[in-house]
Design a protein around this motif. Sequence first.
Motif, short mmCIF file in Angstrom:
data_model
loop_
_atom_site.label_atom_id
_atom_site.label_comp_id
_atom_site.label_asym_id
_atom_site.label_seq_id
_atom_site.Cartn_x
_atom_site.Cartn_y
_atom_site.Cartn_z
N VAL A 91 0.79 -1.18 -0.02
CA VAL A 91 0.00 0.06 -0.05
C VAL A 91 0.80 1.35 0.04
O VAL A 91 0.12 2.38 0.26
CB VAL A 91 -1.02 0.03 1.21
CG1 VAL A 91 -2.16 -1.30 1.25
CG2 VAL A 91 -0.44 -0.03 2.72
N THR A 92 2.08 1.11 0.02
CA THR A 92 2.93 2.33 0.06
C THR A 92 4.10 2.45 -1.18
O THR A 92 4.43 3.35 -1.78
CB THR A 92 3.72 2.59 1.22
OG1 THR A 92 4.64 1.10 1.62
CG2 THR A 92 2.90 2.49 2.57
N VAL A 93 4.41 1.34 -1.93
CA VAL A 93 5.31 1.22 -2.93
C VAL A 93 4.69 1.56 -4.19
O VAL A 93 3.59 0.74 -4.53
CB VAL A 93 6.04 -0.02 -3.14
CG1 VAL A 93 7.14 -0.16 -4.31
CG2 VAL A 93 6.97 -0.26 -1.72
N PRO A 94 4.95 2.73 -4.78
CA PRO A 94 4.25 3.16 -6.14
C PRO A 94 4.12 1.94 -7.09
O PRO A 94 3.21 1.96 -8.08
CB PRO A 94 5.19 4.44 -6.65
CG PRO A 94 5.79 4.87 -5.46
CD PRO A 94 6.09 3.52 -4.71
N ALA A 95 5.18 1.10 -7.38
CA ALA A 95 4.92 -0.02 -8.17
C ALA A 95 3.91 -0.79 -8.04
O ALA A 95 3.60 -1.69 -9.02
CB ALA A 95 6.41 -0.80 -8.24
N HIS A 96 3.42 -1.08 -6.94
CA HIS A 96 2.24 -1.96 -6.69
C HIS A 96 0.88 -1.44 -6.85
O HIS A 96 -0.14 -2.03 -6.87
CB HIS A 96 2.33 -2.57 -5.18
CG HIS A 96 3.64 -3.15 -4.82
ND1 HIS A 96 4.05 -4.20 -5.54
CD2 HIS A 96 4.23 -3.17 -3.65
CE1 HIS A 96 5.20 -4.83 -5.14
NE2 HIS A 96 5.45 -4.09 -3.92
N ARG A 97 1.02 0.02 -7.04
CA ARG A 97 -0.31 0.80 -7.16
C ARG A 97 -1.32 0.17 -8.23
O ARG A 97 -2.54 -0.01 -7.73
CB ARG A 97 -0.06 2.21 -7.51
CG ARG A 97 -1.20 3.10 -7.11
CD ARG A 97 -0.79 4.68 -7.36
NE ARG A 97 -1.62 5.22 -6.68
CZ ARG A 97 -1.51 6.33 -5.75
NH1 ARG A 97 -0.37 6.75 -5.33
NH2 ARG A 97 -2.56 7.27 -5.42
N GLU A 98 -0.87 -0.01 -9.37
CA GLU A 98 -1.95 -0.62 -10.37
C GLU A 98 -2.65 -1.90 -9.95
O GLU A 98 -3.61 -1.86 -10.28
CB GLU A 98 -0.96 -0.80 -11.65
CG GLU A 98 -1.84 -0.96 -12.67
CD GLU A 98 -1.04 -0.88 -14.11
OE1 GLU A 98 -1.70 -1.50 -15.24
OE2 GLU A 98 -0.10 -0.76 -14.05
#
Length: 409
Positions: A91-98
Amino acid sequence: MPEPTPLDLPEGDPFGPHNLPYGVFSLPTASGEPLRRVGVRLGDRVLDAGAAAHALGSPYASLLAQSSLNPLLAAGRQTWRDVRRALTAWVTVPAHREVVEPLLHPLDTVELHLPFEVADYVDFYASEHHATNLGRMFRPDGDALLPNWKHLPVGYHGRAGTVVVSGTDVVRPSGQRKAPSAAAPGFGPSAKMDIEAEVGFVVGAPSPMGSPVPLSSFRDHVFGLCLLNDWSARDIQPWEYVPLGPHVAKSFATSVSAWITPLEALDSARAALPARDVPLLPYLDDSDEEEPGGYDLRITVTLNGEVISEPPFSGMYWSPAQMLAHMTVGGASLRTGDLYGSGTVSGPEPHQRGSLIELTWNGTQPLELPSGKRTFLEDGDEVTLTAWAPGPDGVRVGLGEVTGRVVAG
């Protein structure tokens, strides 16, 4: 400026990535029984933890793709740490956002369930202020505290089968009641239905029978905590609890939050216990423990939307580790899903009393509310417990609320 998305939480949100409490939820379905799944709260949304774990190739996918928290609870402290670390990254690392965004569901669109299967339930009596108030009320000519109170955490074994999730209506109980001047008891619905603002502790890792759990092993066995309301019938209780303790007056309902806050989220809220004036036996003596034994939890109690009390958990005399040590010192085993309550949380000031019997001094000093005077609960009354604790860098850690409405029996 780009439009905000579900992961863009307001600054200081008490349910941000520093918190991440666990629950169990289901989504609306057109037909059939909805699938229950493990969820993690993030702001006003719920992350489908099992689906996220599967989509991101996590080794914990099967553990989180469950209909109850019990498998996670049983996995032990190292797994609790690893899963929490993974969730924080998701929930914090941008790479997981999608991947993560589509798996976040608005809180008001899901149904929340009892988050774990309750194995056993024990309720303690760990607030000196609460115990003293009741002692003064019922033993005005004697000592407020009974001789054993400062030597051990007093408690009783409750009824696991009537632990219910927040939002469940609570039916007014009936039972035997005997007025002091009456020659014999009568029977009927309780006229003195009450609340008890408490904190509940949820056991994860079990222990074998015959092996007491020492103070130092508290965090190896207790997964997290939640708010708890131990509903009580004060007119049934006095007649039945001598000599063995509460029964019908305490067994009809105990409400818990839908969200279990892991202990690791509350590291910044650890607090020193009040000074002791009675020496403790070795198994309860925490003077050499590295971590302070208490928690700084700020509780608010509302009745029909009006604040009636703000009990501070930091003033509790007995710590959750001491309660656990005493609960197992005779050789009782722990089971995954065991729940134990702190007992009513009350502070030294009148507005910090965590039960109506204290707030109204057993009905002799009614509360003045916009909805009218209250001594004890009436049908239709709704009680809500909320709380927060100090978190890292000054951010608050929110605890999931507990709400219950009284309905006629």
